[in-house]
Design a protein around this motif. Sequence first.
Motif, short mmCIF file in Angstrom:
data_model
loop_
_atom_site.label_atom_id
_atom_site.label_comp_id
_atom_site.label_asym_id
_atom_site.label_seq_id
_atom_site.Cartn_x
_atom_site.Cartn_y
_atom_site.Cartn_z
N LEU A 1 -14.77 -9.67 -7.34
CA LEU A 1 -13.16 -10.72 -7.83
C LEU A 1 -12.93 -9.55 -8.35
O LEU A 1 -11.51 -9.91 -8.94
N THR A 2 -13.77 -8.28 -9.46
CA THR A 2 -13.17 -7.79 -10.31
C THR A 2 -12.34 -7.02 -9.71
O THR A 2 -10.78 -6.56 -10.56
N ASP A 3 -12.07 -6.44 -8.31
CA ASP A 3 -11.34 -5.37 -7.54
C ASP A 3 -10.07 -6.47 -7.52
O ASP A 3 -8.92 -5.83 -7.63
N ILE A 4 -9.88 -7.61 -7.57
CA ILE A 4 -8.82 -8.63 -6.76
C ILE A 4 -8.32 -8.56 -8.63
O ILE A 4 -7.21 -8.75 -8.46
N ALA A 5 -9.25 -8.58 -8.83
CA ALA A 5 -8.43 -8.89 -10.73
C ALA A 5 -8.03 -7.70 -11.08
O ALA A 5 -6.51 -7.69 -11.76
N ASP A 6 -8.40 -6.40 -10.59
CA ASP A 6 -8.07 -5.13 -11.18
C ASP A 6 -6.58 -5.10 -9.99
O ASP A 6 -5.75 -4.94 -10.67
N GLU A 7 -5.78 -5.87 -9.21
CA GLU A 7 -5.15 -5.81 -8.28
C GLU A 7 -3.84 -6.47 -9.14
O GLU A 7 -2.78 -6.43 -9.35
N SER A 8 -4.27 -7.25 -9.74
CA SER A 8 -3.53 -7.94 -10.31
C SER A 8 -3.08 -7.51 -11.59
O SER A 8 -1.02 -8.19 -12.20
N VAL A 9 -4.32 -7.52 -12.10
CA VAL A 9 -3.43 -6.06 -13.56
C VAL A 9 -2.42 -4.75 -13.34
O VAL A 9 -1.46 -5.08 -13.50
N HIS A 10 -3.10 -4.33 -11.99
CA HIS A 10 -1.84 -3.63 -11.43
C HIS A 10 -0.41 -4.12 -10.98
O HIS A 10 0.64 -3.15 -11.05
N ASN A 11 -0.21 -5.13 -9.84
CA ASN A 11 1.03 -6.18 -10.22
C ASN A 11 1.48 -6.01 -11.17
O ASN A 11 3.06 -5.72 -11.58
N ILE A 12 1.30 -6.10 -12.63
CA ILE A 12 2.07 -7.06 -14.14
C ILE A 12 2.45 -5.83 -14.31
O ILE A 12 3.07 -5.11 -14.89
N GLU A 13 1.58 -4.89 -14.91
CA GLU A 13 1.77 -3.14 -14.83
C GLU A 13 3.23 -2.65 -14.40
O GLU A 13 4.19 -1.61 -15.01
N GLN A 14 3.34 -3.19 -12.77
CA GLN A 14 5.02 -3.22 -12.15
C GLN A 14 5.57 -3.21 -12.69
O GLN A 14 7.16 -2.70 -12.91
N VAL A 15 5.53 -4.56 -13.89
CA VAL A 15 6.75 -5.26 -14.37
C VAL A 15 6.78 -5.79 -16.13
O VAL A 15 7.24 -5.71 -16.44
N ALA A 16 6.24 -4.99 -16.22
CA ALA A 16 5.52 -5.21 -17.83
C ALA A 16 5.50 -3.39 -18.19
O ALA A 16 5.01 -2.76 -17.58
#
Length: 168
Positions: free
Chosen positions: A61-76
């Motif tokens: 789940l930490t890896d999946i949460a890191d994926e979300s952080v990366h996705n937000i980094e693409q637009v933030a």
Amino acid sequence: MAAELPVPIRFRLPDGWQAKDPEQVGADDVAFVALHPESQQPGSTANITIDGDYRPDPAALTDIADESVHNIEQVAETVTVTQRSELGSAEAPGLGQVLKFSTVINEVARELFQCQVYLSMLDTENPEQRVVLRLALTANQEQFTALMEDFQEFVASVRPDTDSGEGM
């Protein structure tokens, strides 16, 4: 077209929240959206979203949460994980994280907060099938502080819908 959840779930929205069609609010990548109209400010309405997918991979789940952080980094412009903790039990693991990020909405810079809760569920008929749901509250700092209790109440109400006759 709005996303669909891989498994049926049920939940209860706290008072003051209104379910909206994800497509009508520009959130085609989620299966469910609720807005809190009383918290509306120019360019910012607090919202709760739900999305999820089958995750047959062994990702933690930490890896999946890191994926979300990366996705937000693409637009933030900036993204900071301000808090992360494991939730639930070995049978029903979960993970929560709070993100602080800066983004531009309608040509205005905004600082937003997002509390994400990841819930991992195994299909009772086929335990090899793991589903990970993401529940998220997104709001500005004032809204976030005021509505966190609502979000916690919402998260606590989420359950597999075993009465639907499907999957879980």
